[in-house]
Scaffold this active site. Sequence first.
Site, PDB file in Angstrom:
ATOM      1  N   PHE A 226      55.208  35.343  41.661  1.00  0.00           N
ATOM      2  CA  PHE A 226      53.873  35.906  41.884  1.00  0.00           C
ATOM      3  C   PHE A 226      53.042  34.841  42.600  1.00  0.00           C
ATOM      4  O   PHE A 226      51.936  34.498  42.184  1.00  0.00           O
ATOM      5  CB  PHE A 226      53.199  36.335  40.588  1.00  0.00           C
ATOM      6  CG  PHE A 226      53.979  37.317  39.760  1.00  0.00           C
ATOM      7  CD1 PHE A 226      53.990  38.666  40.064  1.00  0.00           C
ATOM      8  CD2 PHE A 226      54.711  36.887  38.662  1.00  0.00           C
ATOM      9  CE1 PHE A 226      54.707  39.574  39.296  1.00  0.00           C
ATOM     10  CE2 PHE A 226      55.436  37.781  37.894  1.00  0.00           C
ATOM     11  CZ  PHE A 226      55.441  39.130  38.208  1.00  0.00           C
ATOM     12  N   CYS A 336      46.614  36.921  32.523  1.00  0.00           N
ATOM     13  CA  CYS A 336      45.201  37.203  32.782  1.00  0.00           C
ATOM     14  C   CYS A 336      44.791  38.545  32.174  1.00  0.00           C
ATOM     15  O   CYS A 336      43.761  39.107  32.550  1.00  0.00           O
ATOM     16  CB  CYS A 336      44.904  37.182  34.280  1.00  0.00           C
ATOM     17  SG  CYS A 336      45.788  38.428  35.239  1.00  0.00           S
TER      18      CYS A 336
END
Length: 394
Positions: A226, A336
Amino acid sequence: MHELYLKPGEHRRLFKGHLWSFSNELQSLPRDIAAGETVQLFTYDKKLVGTGFYNPQSLIAVRLLSRKRELPNEHFFRRKIEEANTLRKKIYPLDETNAYRLVHGESDGLPGLIIDRFDNACVIQSFSAGMDHHLPLICDVLTSIFQPSSIIIRNESVLRELEGIPLYKKIVLGSETDAQPIIYDTGIRYKTHLFEGHKTGFFLDQRENRRMIRKLAANAETLDVFSSDGGFGLNALHGGASALTMVDVSVDALARAEENARLNNFSNCCALQGDAFDVMKNLIKEGKSYDLVILDPPSFTKSRKNLPTALQAYKKLNKLGLQLVKDGGFLATASCSRHASESDFLHAIQQASQPLGKHLRMICKNSQPADHPVLLSMPETSYLKFACFYVTNT
């Protein structure tokens, strides 16, 4: 301003510093008050709670702006933004970085508003109908204070759908060329694409955690999953990584990451495009292993009801990551997802390690940086979890 009243006892959390009043806490939800209108909120016994934005279509019915009878006018926004900027200038001097989060919503007394500064450009995100109504005024205030070359609105978050407001993006000031400033952060430069990049154009919230990566990267063959625009990976190269492999599903993000590598004269890197889970499975099949594996996925859930599924995804992701870490290597991993607590996140990592026979020693645990401050009275303002592990075979 219209007046709204809470049910008995529903003021306690607000008087302790929280800024949201939910629809089930109000005596009534008037439909004749437009979404985004400024209202005064009172307790059941008619004590003033404060002034805020009202939305009868949202679960968060009132977002408090002030504890006074105060209108969100030019003076109000200027005061709030200048106060937020004073804090950021103390935290991040110009010789260290020219990019930071200027306004972090509720934490800066501006619920539902995000403003990021990238050199002389400003990017705005609004998550409430009330802030949407005031975006022209906010842009005027930013222009007056900073004289920016570019102002971009990136209102594409699905969270806006909960407020009943449309998704869109637009350039308010400047051109697309102006929306591609080069920023720097502790020795690394990045060319940003504020109109096309993820979220506000570049992820600022991992800045402190990227610096930790430098300490682990010396002579390390590194896998950055990512990778987005290359923030973690480039910090690994800055720290002396021997080689870097970046993985992302977005062709455009990988192109930006490779452009940023060239900008910093890094050549020992390559990119793999594809679904992160699939790419990692293929790397395992190929017998690949790395001294340092970095996992920085997007949020796996936007709601609490999907938390169990999200935690399974974190477990699966970290299990794949651990299989790619050499004995005596490091795993850096993040979440997150606001609805996943730190204990939930760490438990998912522990569960991932157990069937693999991996021994994990946590050497670093961190959260979001100082330009993303947290209100103790609002746990919702804390969302980022980050941890580094020294990984050995048992």
